[in-house]
Design an enzyme around this catalytic site. Structure first.
Site, short mmCIF file in Angstrom:
data_model
loop_
_atom_site.label_atom_id
_atom_site.label_comp_id
_atom_site.label_asym_id
_atom_site.label_seq_id
_atom_site.Cartn_x
_atom_site.Cartn_y
_atom_site.Cartn_z
CB THR A 133 -0.42 49.01 32.50
OG1 THR A 133 0.29 48.00 31.81
CG2 THR A 133 -1.31 49.74 31.54
CE1 TYR A 180 0.13 48.91 27.44
CE2 TYR A 180 1.62 49.51 29.22
CZ TYR A 180 0.71 48.64 28.67
OH TYR A 180 0.40 47.48 29.32
CB SER A 236 4.78 43.64 37.06
OG SER A 236 3.83 42.91 36.33
CB THR A 286 -2.17 43.25 35.39
OG1 THR A 286 -1.71 43.23 34.04
CG2 THR A 286 -3.01 44.48 35.64
CE LYS A 322 -2.93 40.27 32.61
NZ LYS A 322 -1.88 41.21 32.18
CD GLU A 357 -5.80 4.54 47.83
OE1 GLU A 357 -5.61 3.59 47.07
OE2 GLU A 357 -6.67 4.57 48.72
C1 SIN Z 1 3.01 45.14 33.85
O1 SIN Z 1 2.63 44.08 34.36
O2 SIN Z 1 3.83 45.90 34.40
C2 SIN Z 1 2.54 45.54 32.50
C3 SIN Z 1 1.18 45.05 32.20
C4 SIN Z 1 0.12 45.60 33.11
O3 SIN Z 1 0.34 46.30 34.07
O4 SIN Z 1 -1.06 45.30 32.78
#
Ligand code: SIN
Length: 301
Positions: free
Chosen positions: A17, A31, A62, A95, A166, A273
């Site tokens: 992001t 976005y 990501s 994130t 996260k 245990e």
């Molecule tokens: C991502 O993880 O690439 C999209 C979401 C973010 O960066 O918050």
């Protein structure tokens, strides 16, 4: 007269992001991640007294993080960390899987130079985007004497790379840190060279314990296309429905490595245990999966 060499900070960009663009800047919730080139992200965040180098390692959301991107990122962080005139490395990242990348880099690289991963919750063209501020903070953090290893810099906070999670899906500060995170001593860690050269990544699947967890998924996959590893996010202290436990024990008998974590956000699993399957201590389930992947890569050679 010897001119004092300017220290360098390297910025490795992977998307997210922080590099996202909204088609309508007035509606930044809609976005596409991974659109803005690293050179553009760095406009206006120049740091006095240091030279910024940058490289676009990937340009992805990501959620789509892959082993190939991890290999490229590891190779580039390792390369730059070995240069005498490089003071630190900053990585821009989404994130969503940041905690997995942070755990992976810390475990395999154990960098002696500071590596700060930063990110944003609002795209680059949102009027109040948090990306430029986070990036500036990360550039400042890697120059601090206290910075060491892999850390995560976001929303004015610094988290240890092996302890971050996260824990909120949309607030500006989505990360929390857990206490007591140690890489389990029984799990091997491959070298950077082993990871970079790895051509056949092991398959490690993640399952949850839950009401009615009957182990059918584990049995079906084991019969069809047996994964080399299973991480199970157990309830509470890593406890498992007896049917799921029986399926995992059968998978273990057939050669899979099984590791229990907890589906609780904090606390991990403590030895008991009654344990019949090994556990991952304080690691979260996704960290345990990274740790088991690395263990299996280390066993390949
Ligand atoms: C991502 O993880 O690439 C999209 C979401 C973010 O960066 O918050």
């Amino acid at each position: 007269m010897n001119a004092k060499k300017t220290k360098k900070i390297v910025v490795l960009a992977t998307g997210g992001t922080i590099a996202g663009l909204a088609s309508d800047a007035a509606k930044p919730q809609t976005y596409t991640a991974g659109q803005v080139a690293v050179a553009d992200l760095l406009q206006g965040v120049a740091h006095d007294g240091v030279e910024l180098l940058s490289e676009q390692v990937a340009q992805i959301d990501s959620k789509d993080m892959s082993f190939a991107v991890w290999q490229s990122l590891l190779a580039r962080v390792s390369h730059y960390s070995e240069q005498d005139d490089v003071q630190g490395v900053v990585i821009t990242h989404g994130t969503d899987t940041l905690e997995e990348t942070a755990y992976f880099l810390q475990a395999v690289l154990q960098p002696t130079k500071p590596v700060a991963i930063t990110c944003a919750m609002l795209p680059a063209n949102a009027p109040d985007s948090d990306g430029p501020g986070n990036l500036k903070n990360a550039l400042t953090w890697v120059q601090e004497p206290a910075a060491s290893g892999v850390s995560v810099v976001c929303a004015g906070q610094v988290h240890a790379g092996n302890a971050v999670q996260k824990s909120h899906s949309h607030q500006r500060n989505p990360f929390t840190s857990q206490a007591g995170v140690m890489h389990p001593a029984v799990l091997r860690v491959p070298s950077v060279a082993q990871v970079v050269a790895c051509q056949h990544w092991p398959r490690v699947e993640l399952v949850f314990n839950h009401a009615g967890a009957d182990g059918r998924l584990v049995r079906a996959l084991t019969a069809h296309d047996a994964p080399q590893g299973w991480v199970v996010a157990g309830t509470g202290n890593g406890t498992l429905h007896h049917d799921l436990e029986a399926a995992l024990l059968d998978a273990q008998k057939q050669g899979a490595q099984v590791l229990r974590a907890s589906r609780c956000a904090q606390g991990g699993v403590q030895s008991s245990e009654a344990d019949v399957l090994p556990h991952a201590g304080g690691l979260t389930a996704v960290q345990a999966r990274v740790a088991l992947l690395m263990h299996l890569v280390a066993q390949q050679t």
